[in-house]
Design a protein around this motif. Sequence first.
Motif, PDB file in Angstrom:
ATOM      1  N   ASP A  88       0.811  -1.225   0.000  1.00  0.00           N
ATOM      2  CA  ASP A  88       0.000   0.000   0.000  1.00  0.00           C
ATOM      3  C   ASP A  88       0.839   1.268   0.000  1.00  0.00           C
ATOM      4  N   SER A  89       2.105   1.157   0.376  1.00  0.00           N
ATOM      5  CA  SER A  89       2.949   2.353   0.480  1.00  0.00           C
ATOM      6  C   SER A  89       4.344   2.027  -0.053  1.00  0.00           C
ATOM      7  N   ILE A  90       4.568   2.356  -1.304  1.00  0.00           N
ATOM      8  CA  ILE A  90       5.834   2.076  -1.980  1.00  0.00           C
ATOM      9  C   ILE A  90       6.493   3.396  -2.359  1.00  0.00           C
ATOM     10  N   SER A  91       7.779   3.522  -2.043  1.00  0.00           N
ATOM     11  CA  SER A  91       8.504   4.743  -2.399  1.00  0.00           C
ATOM     12  C   SER A  91       9.004   4.650  -3.833  1.00  0.00           C
ATOM     13  N   ILE A  92       8.780   5.705  -4.599  1.00  0.00           N
ATOM     14  CA  ILE A  92       9.288   5.797  -5.974  1.00  0.00           C
ATOM     15  C   ILE A  92      10.309   6.929  -6.020  1.00  0.00           C
ATOM     16  N   ARG A  93      11.515   6.591  -6.451  1.00  0.00           N
ATOM     17  CA  ARG A  93      12.572   7.599  -6.612  1.00  0.00           C
ATOM     18  C   ARG A  93      13.244   7.400  -7.960  1.00  0.00           C
ATOM     19  N   ILE A  94      13.766   8.486  -8.502  1.00  0.00           N
ATOM     20  CA  ILE A  94      14.394   8.452  -9.820  1.00  0.00           C
ATOM     21  C   ILE A  94      15.789   9.051  -9.732  1.00  0.00           C
ATOM     22  N   ALA A  95      16.736   8.357 -10.340  1.00  0.00           N
ATOM     23  CA  ALA A  95      18.085   8.901 -10.536  1.00  0.00           C
ATOM     24  C   ALA A  95      18.332   8.996 -12.036  1.00  0.00           C
ATOM     25  N   VAL A  96      19.049  10.029 -12.428  1.00  0.00           N
ATOM     26  CA  VAL A  96      19.407  10.216 -13.833  1.00  0.00           C
ATOM     27  C   VAL A  96      20.929  10.254 -13.923  1.00  0.00           C
ATOM     28  N   GLN A  97      21.491   9.481 -14.823  1.00  0.00           N
ATOM     29  CA  GLN A  97      22.946   9.466 -14.980  1.00  0.00           C
ATOM     30  C   GLN A  97      23.454  10.873 -15.290  1.00  0.00           C
ATOM     31  N   GLY A  98      24.431  11.308 -14.494  1.00  0.00           N
ATOM     32  CA  GLY A  98      24.990  12.648 -14.654  1.00  0.00           C
ATOM     33  C   GLY A  98      24.430  13.659 -13.689  1.00  0.00           C
ATOM     34  N   ALA A  99      23.344  13.311 -12.991  1.00  0.00           N
ATOM     35  CA  ALA A  99      22.774  14.199 -11.974  1.00  0.00           C
ATOM     36  C   ALA A  99      23.239  13.726 -10.604  1.00  0.00           C
ATOM     37  N   PRO A 100      23.596  14.635  -9.707  1.00  0.00           N
ATOM     38  CA  PRO A 100      24.204  14.211  -8.435  1.00  0.00           C
ATOM     39  C   PRO A 100      23.245  13.577  -7.441  1.00  0.00           C
ATOM     40  N   LEU A 101      21.941  13.897  -7.515  1.00  0.00           N
ATOM     41  CA  LEU A 101      21.025  13.456  -6.472  1.00  0.00           C
ATOM     42  C   LEU A 101      19.792  12.775  -7.058  1.00  0.00           C
ATOM     43  N   PHE A 102      19.176  11.931  -6.226  1.00  0.00           N
ATOM     44  CA  PHE A 102      17.885  11.354  -6.577  1.00  0.00           C
ATOM     45  C   PHE A 102      16.802  12.433  -6.559  1.00  0.00           C
ATOM     46  N   SER A 103      15.664  12.093  -7.171  1.00  0.00           N
ATOM     47  CA  SER A 103      14.474  12.937  -7.017  1.00  0.00           C
ATOM     48  C   SER A 103      13.959  12.817  -5.587  1.00  0.00           C
ATOM     49  N   SER A 104      13.034  13.672  -5.235  1.00  0.00           N
ATOM     50  CA  SER A 104      12.329  13.487  -3.976  1.00  0.00           C
ATOM     51  C   SER A 104      11.444  12.245  -4.101  1.00  0.00           C
ATOM     52  N   THR A 105      10.982  11.706  -2.977  1.00  0.00           N
ATOM     53  CA  THR A 105      10.224  10.452  -2.965  1.00  0.00           C
ATOM     54  C   THR A 105       8.745  10.702  -3.227  1.00  0.00           C
ATOM     55  N   ALA A 106       8.163   9.896  -4.121  1.00  0.00           N
ATOM     56  CA  ALA A 106       6.717   9.867  -4.306  1.00  0.00           C
ATOM     57  C   ALA A 106       6.210   8.528  -3.775  1.00  0.00           C
ATOM     58  N   TRP A 107       5.040   8.533  -3.156  1.00  0.00           N
ATOM     59  CA  TRP A 107       4.502   7.311  -2.546  1.00  0.00           C
ATOM     60  C   TRP A 107       3.374   6.768  -3.397  1.00  0.00           C
ATOM     61  N   TYR A 108       3.326   5.434  -3.517  1.00  0.00           N
ATOM     62  CA  TYR A 108       2.408   4.826  -4.469  1.00  0.00           C
ATOM     63  C   TYR A 108       1.951   3.467  -3.953  1.00  0.00           C
ATOM     64  N   LYS A 109       0.836   2.970  -4.540  1.00  0.00           N
ATOM     65  CA  LYS A 109       0.271   1.672  -4.165  1.00  0.00           C
ATOM     66  C   LYS A 109       0.252   0.754  -5.381  1.00  0.00           C
ATOM     67  N   LEU A 110       0.710  -0.490  -5.201  1.00  0.00           N
ATOM     68  CA  LEU A 110       0.615  -1.507  -6.238  1.00  0.00           C
ATOM     69  C   LEU A 110      -0.268  -2.651  -5.734  1.00  0.00           C
ATOM     70  N   LYS A 111      -1.291  -2.975  -6.534  1.00  0.00           N
ATOM     71  CA  LYS A 111      -2.275  -3.984  -6.150  1.00  0.00           C
ATOM     72  C   LYS A 111      -2.038  -5.278  -6.932  1.00  0.00           C
ATOM     73  N   PRO A 112      -2.465  -6.400  -6.383  1.00  0.00           N
ATOM     74  CA  PRO A 112      -2.335  -7.653  -7.147  1.00  0.00           C
ATOM     75  C   PRO A 112      -3.283  -7.658  -8.332  1.00  0.00           C
TER      76      PRO A 112
END
Length: 414
Positions: free
Chosen positions: A116-140
């Motif tokens: 019910d609560s999954i953290s989504i973060r993105i890194a891009v090659q060449g950028a020093p930091l990850f994005s901020s965290t977005a929270w998401y739900k994945l259902k069966p």
Amino acid sequence: MSHEKDWNIIMRKNMYSSRSLACALVLCAALLHLSCEDEPTPSLFDPNASEKLNPVITAIEPADSSLAGVGELTIRGQNFSTVPQENLVYFNAEPAVVAAASATELRVKTPNIIADSISIRIAVQGAPLFSSTAWYKLKPAAVILSDLKSPGQDVVKAFGLDVDLGGNIYVSTELNTIKKVAPDGRLSVLKSNASFIRANALKVGPGNVLYVTNVVARLRRISTIAPDGTESVFVSLPGVPQDLDFDANSNIWVTVDTDIYLVKPDKTTARADSYPVTLATLRVYDGYVYAAGKNAATGEAKIWRSQIQGETLGAKEVVLDIAAAPWLVGGDVLSLTFSADGEMYLGTNHPEGTFVLRPDGSHEVLYPGLVAPTVYAMSWGEGNLLFAIQQLSNTSNLIKIDVGKPGAPYYGRR
């Protein structure tokens, strides 16, 4: 005395010469060693490269949740790479596949994580930091809602099913029983000790009355089961009834061996059409009766449709030649139903289980590996949930499948 002095002078000169030669050799060796050393390894750091901006997530579609392992998200934001592989998307610690990318949008396949609560973060090659965290739900995408076993029961074989407006599921099982499964999975018995061993098919009709096809000795009939469990015979038929469905005028269309019969609300019956196969399943959709069956002797197997013309059927049209479809080799279509957008869902005994046939003739497997055969019966509930009877070797399961879209109208629920 002079000879001894001369000898000492000669020895000193030789010693000086030897020392000079040794020093020269050492110097040459050092120079040779330096000249043979490898060139310095170039640095991976490019002092002239510009640092990329950190990625930013602004929105995710669908907004709140998606299906684990089979879903696809659109992540909108800023500072993404246009090269999909340079965008690293993590669901918790699990990497996801980026299917397409632009500077402001990523199309991402969901990993098979259910929470019910999954953290989504993105890194891009060449950028020093990850994005901020977005929270998401994945259902069966598909789960076993019930194994349909009553207390003390080890084996159960299920057949027909349907769903009422309240989300309750009704299932016919062997041993003269109709079971009811609440939306939360709670199992109860609606009818025990029915006059028939099993119902080949059942449909919810007006007033939440169940209409079931069954055979008792030489009696072939449609029976009704009232909400209180009372059983009655609705009509008798000249052959074995297999599947049935309601149309918009409350008529019932039912397969009887190689024929389709019309059963009117006043209980009068008439044969509407005949087919070169034994019919296994039937569904009313968009003013047509769709029927599928197979001739065991000739191998012919097809899905037809015929337009409803009052109380008769128009000319048959072949929708799918099952026997000639390479993707259905070795499989029989046992059930069919429709989504609201006109896609046909086929329950089969093929190793892939369930297929989706689109109006343009293309097809795909519904959630490969998630719903094993045999898929004997299917019924759409309210919303995006499709329910299916999965028959195994000596037992059955009631499967709840989130297909992400609603089903076509069903005219029996009133």
